[in-house]
Design a protein around this motif. Structure first.
Motif, short mmCIF file in Angstrom:
data_model
loop_
_atom_site.label_atom_id
_atom_site.label_comp_id
_atom_site.label_asym_id
_atom_site.label_seq_id
_atom_site.Cartn_x
_atom_site.Cartn_y
_atom_site.Cartn_z
N ALA A 35 -10.41 -3.82 4.67
CA ALA A 35 -9.53 -3.91 3.53
C ALA A 35 -8.25 -4.66 4.06
CB ALA A 35 -9.27 -2.67 2.76
N LYS A 76 -10.39 13.44 9.57
CA LYS A 76 -11.97 13.06 9.37
C LYS A 76 -12.26 12.46 8.50
CE LYS A 76 -13.28 17.29 12.12
NZ LYS A 76 -13.75 18.33 12.17
N ARG A 77 -11.71 12.31 7.15
CA ARG A 77 -12.16 11.42 6.14
C ARG A 77 -11.68 10.31 6.05
NH1 ARG A 77 -16.87 12.85 5.54
NH2 ARG A 77 -17.31 15.15 5.12
N PHE A 78 -10.74 9.95 7.19
CA PHE A 78 -10.05 8.59 7.05
C PHE A 78 -11.02 7.42 6.70
CE2 PHE A 78 -8.19 4.75 8.72
CZ PHE A 78 -7.02 4.62 8.71
N CYS A 79 -10.63 6.51 5.60
CA CYS A 79 -11.18 5.53 5.09
C CYS A 79 -12.23 4.83 6.11
CB CYS A 79 -10.35 4.68 4.31
SG CYS A 79 -11.10 3.06 3.56
N MET A 80 -13.37 4.33 5.87
CA MET A 80 -14.10 3.88 6.83
C MET A 80 -13.94 2.18 6.55
SD MET A 80 -17.93 5.90 6.48
CE MET A 80 -18.71 4.93 8.07
N GLY A 81 -13.32 1.78 5.43
CA GLY A 81 -13.05 0.60 5.05
C GLY A 81 -11.82 -0.21 5.49
N ARG A 124 -9.10 18.15 -1.71
CA ARG A 124 -9.71 19.18 -0.65
C ARG A 124 -10.00 20.35 -1.21
NH1 ARG A 124 -10.27 14.85 1.08
NH2 ARG A 124 -9.62 14.04 3.23
N TYR A 160 -4.89 5.13 3.50
CA TYR A 160 -6.51 5.28 3.47
C TYR A 160 -6.71 6.70 3.67
CZ TYR A 160 -6.39 0.39 3.86
OH TYR A 160 -6.26 -1.26 3.49
N GLY A 161 -5.93 7.68 3.62
CA GLY A 161 -6.30 9.09 3.79
C GLY A 161 -5.79 9.46 5.42
N PRO A 209 -3.70 2.31 -3.90
CA PRO A 209 -4.99 2.37 -5.03
C PRO A 209 -5.52 3.78 -4.98
CG PRO A 209 -5.07 0.31 -3.81
CD PRO A 209 -4.21 1.18 -2.90
N SER A 210 -5.91 4.41 -3.98
CA SER A 210 -6.51 5.65 -3.94
C SER A 210 -5.20 6.43 -3.87
CB SER A 210 -7.20 5.99 -2.86
OG SER A 210 -8.35 5.09 -2.77
N LEU A 251 0.68 -1.29 0.06
CA LEU A 251 -0.04 0.09 -0.05
C LEU A 251 0.92 1.39 0.06
CD1 LEU A 251 -2.83 -0.85 2.55
CD2 LEU A 251 -3.11 -0.65 -0.10
N PHE A 262 -6.38 12.49 -3.98
CA PHE A 262 -7.54 12.69 -3.55
C PHE A 262 -7.44 14.20 -3.19
CE2 PHE A 262 -5.87 11.94 0.72
CZ PHE A 262 -5.27 10.91 0.60
C1 HEM Z 1 -7.16 -1.12 -0.10
C2 HEM Z 1 -8.56 -0.56 -0.13
C3 HEM Z 1 -9.03 0.80 0.30
C4 HEM Z 1 -8.28 1.93 0.09
C5 HEM Z 1 -6.43 2.08 -0.44
C6 HEM Z 1 -9.12 2.94 0.49
C7 HEM Z 1 -8.59 4.25 0.53
C8 HEM Z 1 -9.53 5.47 0.97
C9 HEM Z 1 -8.91 6.86 1.18
C10 HEM Z 1 -7.45 7.45 0.57
C11 HEM Z 1 -10.04 7.59 1.56
C12 HEM Z 1 -9.94 8.93 1.82
C13 HEM Z 1 -10.46 10.02 0.53
C14 HEM Z 1 -10.19 11.36 1.09
O1 HEM Z 1 -9.79 11.61 2.03
O2 HEM Z 1 -10.88 12.02 0.19
C15 HEM Z 1 -11.11 6.51 1.59
C16 HEM Z 1 -12.38 6.96 2.21
C17 HEM Z 1 -13.54 5.99 2.38
N1 HEM Z 1 -13.38 4.79 2.10
FE1 HEM Z 1 -11.68 3.67 1.57
N2 HEM Z 1 -10.36 2.35 0.65
C18 HEM Z 1 -10.17 1.12 0.72
C19 HEM Z 1 -11.37 0.20 0.72
C20 HEM Z 1 -12.45 0.61 1.38
C21 HEM Z 1 -13.58 -0.36 1.52
C22 HEM Z 1 -13.54 -1.73 1.55
C23 HEM Z 1 -14.58 0.29 2.16
C24 HEM Z 1 -15.90 -0.17 2.37
C25 HEM Z 1 -16.22 -1.22 2.63
C26 HEM Z 1 -14.01 1.75 2.01
C27 HEM Z 1 -14.85 2.86 2.22
C28 HEM Z 1 -14.55 4.11 2.49
C29 HEM Z 1 -15.56 5.34 2.65
C30 HEM Z 1 -17.04 5.29 3.01
C31 HEM Z 1 -14.68 6.60 2.67
C32 HEM Z 1 -15.11 7.84 3.06
C33 HEM Z 1 -14.98 8.31 4.49
C34 HEM Z 1 -15.39 9.56 4.81
O3 HEM Z 1 -15.39 10.59 3.71
O4 HEM Z 1 -15.78 9.88 6.06
N3 HEM Z 1 -12.85 1.91 1.42
N4 HEM Z 1 -10.73 5.31 1.21
#
Ligand code: HEM
Length: 157
Positions: free
Chosen positions: A112, A103-108, A44, A99-100, A38-39, A33, A42
């Motif tokens: 994952a 406050k916007r830290f990835c919920m998943g 702001r 995963y960021g 993958p992300s 990672l 992003f």
């Molecule tokens: C390797 C897998 C994943 C990566 C690399 C990843 C990465 C990220 C990142 C970087 C953000 C922050 C985006 C931002 O700050 O603008 C984010 C947000 C989020 N992710 Fe993930 N994600 C992954 C898997 C998942 C999974 C499996 C789920 C749901 C089951 C998920 C649900 C979410 C949600 C709901 C947010 C928004 C949170 C918020 O804005 O409060 N993600 N993810």
């Protein structure tokens, strides 16, 4: 997971270390990672004027944040090397955001991580070989980094 397969296909030494438990699945996952977030980008919007690292950003600025770039800066020793053993120590501060953050830290993230660890756990007892020269294939840089044309074979030890 696809990027992980490629890294392992290229590095039989790391496959051996995984098999004999001299490195942990979680260390391999963190390193995948780091180099292949993958992300990778992003965004702001600045609601107010802010100063970031000596730069004044006016209200309304659109700010792009790249984990891909941050994870490959000189904050990391030998940043371009795939080196899971680096995770035996603490990472450099504020330099790892697959995963960021905040406050916007990835919920998943936990989900994952569990999926990736389970996948790597299955691969631990396999041998992964490169198949063909272009093992890294190419990257389709959409909202997520999409691997294209990766080639490898998976077999029994
Ligand atoms: C390797 C897998 C994943 C990566 C690399 C990843 C990465 C990220 C990142 C970087 C953000 C922050 C985006 C931002 O700050 O603008 C984010 C947000 C989020 N992710 Fe993930 N994600 C992954 C898997 C998942 C999974 C499996 C789920 C749901 C089951 C998920 C649900 C979410 C949600 C709901 C947010 C928004 C949170 C918020 O804005 O409060 N993600 N993810």
């Amino acid at each position: 997971m696809a990027w992980g397969l490629v890294e392992l296909a290229n590095r039989p030494d790391i496959q051996r270390n995984l098999q004999n438990a001299s490195i942990e699945v979680s260390e391999v996952r963190k390193e995948i990672l780091r180099l292949w977030p993958p992300s990778w980008l992003f965004a702001r919007d600045a609601l107010v004027q802010i100063d970031v690292a000596g730069h004044r950003l006016p209200r309304g600025s659109h700010i792009l944040i790249s984990s891909w770039v941050l994870h490959r800066t000189t904050a990391w020793d030998d940043a371009m090397a795939f080196a899971p053993e680096r995770w035996a120590e603490m990472p450099p501060p504020n330099a790892y955001i697959p995963y960021g953050a905040g406050k916007r830290f990835c919920m998943g993230a936990n989900f994952a991580n569990g999926q990736i660890d389970a996948f790597l756990g299955v691969l631990r007892d396999k041998r992964i070989f490169p198949a063909g020269a272009a093992v890294y294939g190419s990257i389709d840089d959409r909202a997520t980094l999409v691997p294209v044309g990766l080639k490898f074979r998976v077999g029994s030890i």
